[in-house]
Scaffold this motif. Structure first.
Motif, PDB file in Angstrom:
ATOM      1  N   TYR A   1     -10.978  10.305   2.188  1.00  0.00           N
ATOM      2  CA  TYR A   1     -10.120   9.118   2.118  1.00  0.00           C
ATOM      3  C   TYR A   1     -10.836   7.918   2.732  1.00  0.00           C
ATOM      4  O   TYR A   1     -10.917   6.846   2.139  1.00  0.00           O
ATOM      5  CB  TYR A   1      -8.791   9.387   2.840  1.00  0.00           C
TER       6      TYR A   1
ATOM      7  N   ASP B   1      -2.050  11.256  -6.799  1.00  0.00           N
ATOM      8  CA  ASP B   1      -1.705  10.566  -5.546  1.00  0.00           C
ATOM      9  C   ASP B   1      -2.883   9.719  -5.055  1.00  0.00           C
ATOM     10  O   ASP B   1      -2.708   8.585  -4.617  1.00  0.00           O
ATOM     11  CB  ASP B   1      -1.350  11.581  -4.445  1.00  0.00           C
TER      12      ASP B   1
ATOM     13  N   ARG C   1      -2.472   3.913   7.976  1.00  0.00           N
ATOM     14  CA  ARG C   1      -3.061   4.268   6.689  1.00  0.00           C
ATOM     15  C   ARG C   1      -3.541   5.723   6.667  1.00  0.00           C
ATOM     16  O   ARG C   1      -3.351   6.432   5.674  1.00  0.00           O
ATOM     17  CB  ARG C   1      -4.225   3.322   6.376  1.00  0.00           C
TER      18      ARG C   1
ATOM     19  N   LEU D   1       0.854  -1.180   0.000  1.00  0.00           N
ATOM     20  CA  LEU D   1       0.000   0.000   0.000  1.00  0.00           C
ATOM     21  C   LEU D   1       0.887   1.226   0.000  1.00  0.00           C
ATOM     22  O   LEU D   1       1.151   1.831   1.022  1.00  0.00           O
ATOM     23  CB  LEU D   1      -0.941  -0.031   1.196  1.00  0.00           C
ATOM     24  N   THR D   2       1.382   1.538  -1.166  1.00  0.00           N
ATOM     25  CA  THR D   2       2.306   2.647  -1.298  1.00  0.00           C
ATOM     26  C   THR D   2       1.549   3.973  -1.257  1.00  0.00           C
ATOM     27  O   THR D   2       0.354   4.034  -1.487  1.00  0.00           O
ATOM     28  CB  THR D   2       3.037   2.533  -2.635  1.00  0.00           C
ATOM     29  N   THR D   3       2.293   5.015  -0.933  1.00  0.00           N
ATOM     30  CA  THR D   3       1.723   6.356  -0.919  1.00  0.00           C
ATOM     31  C   THR D   3       2.568   7.203  -1.856  1.00  0.00           C
ATOM     32  O   THR D   3       3.435   7.940  -1.423  1.00  0.00           O
ATOM     33  CB  THR D   3       1.760   6.934   0.514  1.00  0.00           C
TER      34      THR D   3
ATOM     35  N   ILE E   1      -0.479  12.933   1.896  1.00  0.00           N
ATOM     36  CA  ILE E   1      -0.950  13.312   0.557  1.00  0.00           C
ATOM     37  C   ILE E   1      -1.694  14.645   0.618  1.00  0.00           C
ATOM     38  O   ILE E   1      -1.480  15.544  -0.212  1.00  0.00           O
ATOM     39  CB  ILE E   1      -1.890  12.216  -0.005  1.00  0.00           C
TER      40      ILE E   1
ATOM     41  N   THR F   1      -3.134   5.668  -4.719  1.00  0.00           N
ATOM     42  CA  THR F   1      -3.333   5.112  -3.373  1.00  0.00           C
ATOM     43  C   THR F   1      -4.561   4.208  -3.321  1.00  0.00           C
ATOM     44  O   THR F   1      -4.512   3.092  -2.795  1.00  0.00           O
ATOM     45  CB  THR F   1      -3.494   6.261  -2.353  1.00  0.00           C
TER      46      THR F   1
ATOM     47  N   ARG G   1      -0.603   8.077   6.353  1.00  0.00           N
ATOM     48  CA  ARG G   1      -0.098   8.162   4.983  1.00  0.00           C
ATOM     49  C   ARG G   1      -0.997   9.069   4.128  1.00  0.00           C
ATOM     50  O   ARG G   1      -0.522   9.875   3.332  1.00  0.00           O
ATOM     51  CB  ARG G   1      -0.070   6.775   4.345  1.00  0.00           C
ATOM     52  N   ALA G   2      -2.315   8.910   4.301  1.00  0.00           N
ATOM     53  CA  ALA G   2      -3.238   9.744   3.545  1.00  0.00           C
ATOM     54  C   ALA G   2      -3.052  11.214   3.902  1.00  0.00           C
ATOM     55  O   ALA G   2      -3.096  12.099   3.042  1.00  0.00           O
ATOM     56  CB  ALA G   2      -4.677   9.307   3.828  1.00  0.00           C
TER      57      ALA G   2
END
Lengths: 195, 195
Positions: free
Chosen positions: A157, A87, A130, A76-78, A137, A91, A133-134
């Motif tokens: 998100y 982005d 998670r 689960l890359t960002t 962005i 995601t 990470r969001a």
């Protein structure tokens, strides 16, 4: 130690054992429901002693937590594509791809159904990571002037990730190939502003 | 037949029995997980014979399906408030209120976890009905000129309902008191159009 490191990952014997157990768990989650999976099965698949698994993780639940966080970090890359839309599409598409795999699906079921305290810690750690990470962005989007603030952004998100989980778990429908684009465009533009 | 109809509902003995069984199931779903609930418990709570329940519904799963659809019809109203925002807030708030009840929560868990074919029919009937109701809201909004078309609208509806289910099932967090307004304003306005 001239023995090659499995899958080219660095580290000594302990790191290799850890990786073998995580890989075995990931593979077995594609075949066996998390509740039915046993430490014995995992150890046999990994070629290690069950005692080694218990010594390192203590319980099956702790092992599943590490697998979930490891897979999450790996898959689960960002990405930093330079635009908010880029982005978010990358995601959300990565989450959709993960949920289409047997292990990803099994972990989503586990997250929704496990009732013990350890599972709640697992959920909090997983979703905390998670959401963090969001947030990065959205912070970048604010810095670029694409967003005024990130206040509502985390709800958007959550709504996108929720739709993926809901569709496969509550509705048991497949995810459309372009589900990430559909969701991101809805969240960015809204229903009434495009008219 | 001068015996009063229980809870003032109309109908003869059969209708009263049906209602008693549905009420008993609803009450028990607040205390017992759907998987652990037995027809014997339901019959005893309703004051009827288990044979009567089996004669009418055949299986526990068929009974749970009828309970789900009955509660859905009773509690998940689709009001006509005169505005798209008003209709959506009322609709989403009704789902949030339902999911805050023990029976609503139990049915959400059931929808996400049951694996048999009957459960898939249940899901399809339930979500089919819910999406049809949402579609009427969006059709009225198009007629009033509030929406250009209803194409993306059902995805927005799904995303809102999904967020409610996701937050209570996957994250195990309580629903904010104003979650319906938060979600509707996000879906109508979008993230970037408000800047």
């Amino acid at each position: 130690m001239t023995e090659p490191t499995p899958k080219g990952r660095p580290g000594g014997r302990t790191a290799r054992t850890t990786q073998a157990v995580i890989d075995a768990t990931t593979a077995l989650l594609g075949e066996v429901a998390p509740a039915d999976l046993t430490v014995g099965q995992i150890a046999a698949h990994a070629g290690v002693n069950a005692a080694t698994v218990y010594r390192k993780w203590g319980t099956k639940e702790a092992l599943l937590r590490e697998v979930l966080l490891t897979l999450s970090a790996e898959r689960l890359t960002t990405p930093d594509t330079g635009s908010l839309r880029g982005d978010l599409v990358a995601t959300v598409a990565a989450v959709a791809d993960f949920l289409r795999t047997p292990a990803g699906y099994a972990l989503a079921v586990l997250a929704a159904t496990a009732e013990d305290d350890t599972s709640q810690e697992l959920r909090d750690a997983f979703w905390g990571d998670r959401f963090a990470r969001a947030e990065r962005i959205f912070t970048r989007a604010v810095e670029r002037g694409e967003l005024l603030d990130a206040d509502d952004a985390l709800l958007a998100y959550e709504a996108m990730i929720a739709t993926l989980h809901f569709r496969i778990l509550a509705r048991r429908r497949a995810l459309d190939a372009d589900i990430a684009e559909q969701l991101v465009d809805l969240m960015l533009g809204g229903l009434t502003s495009r008219n």
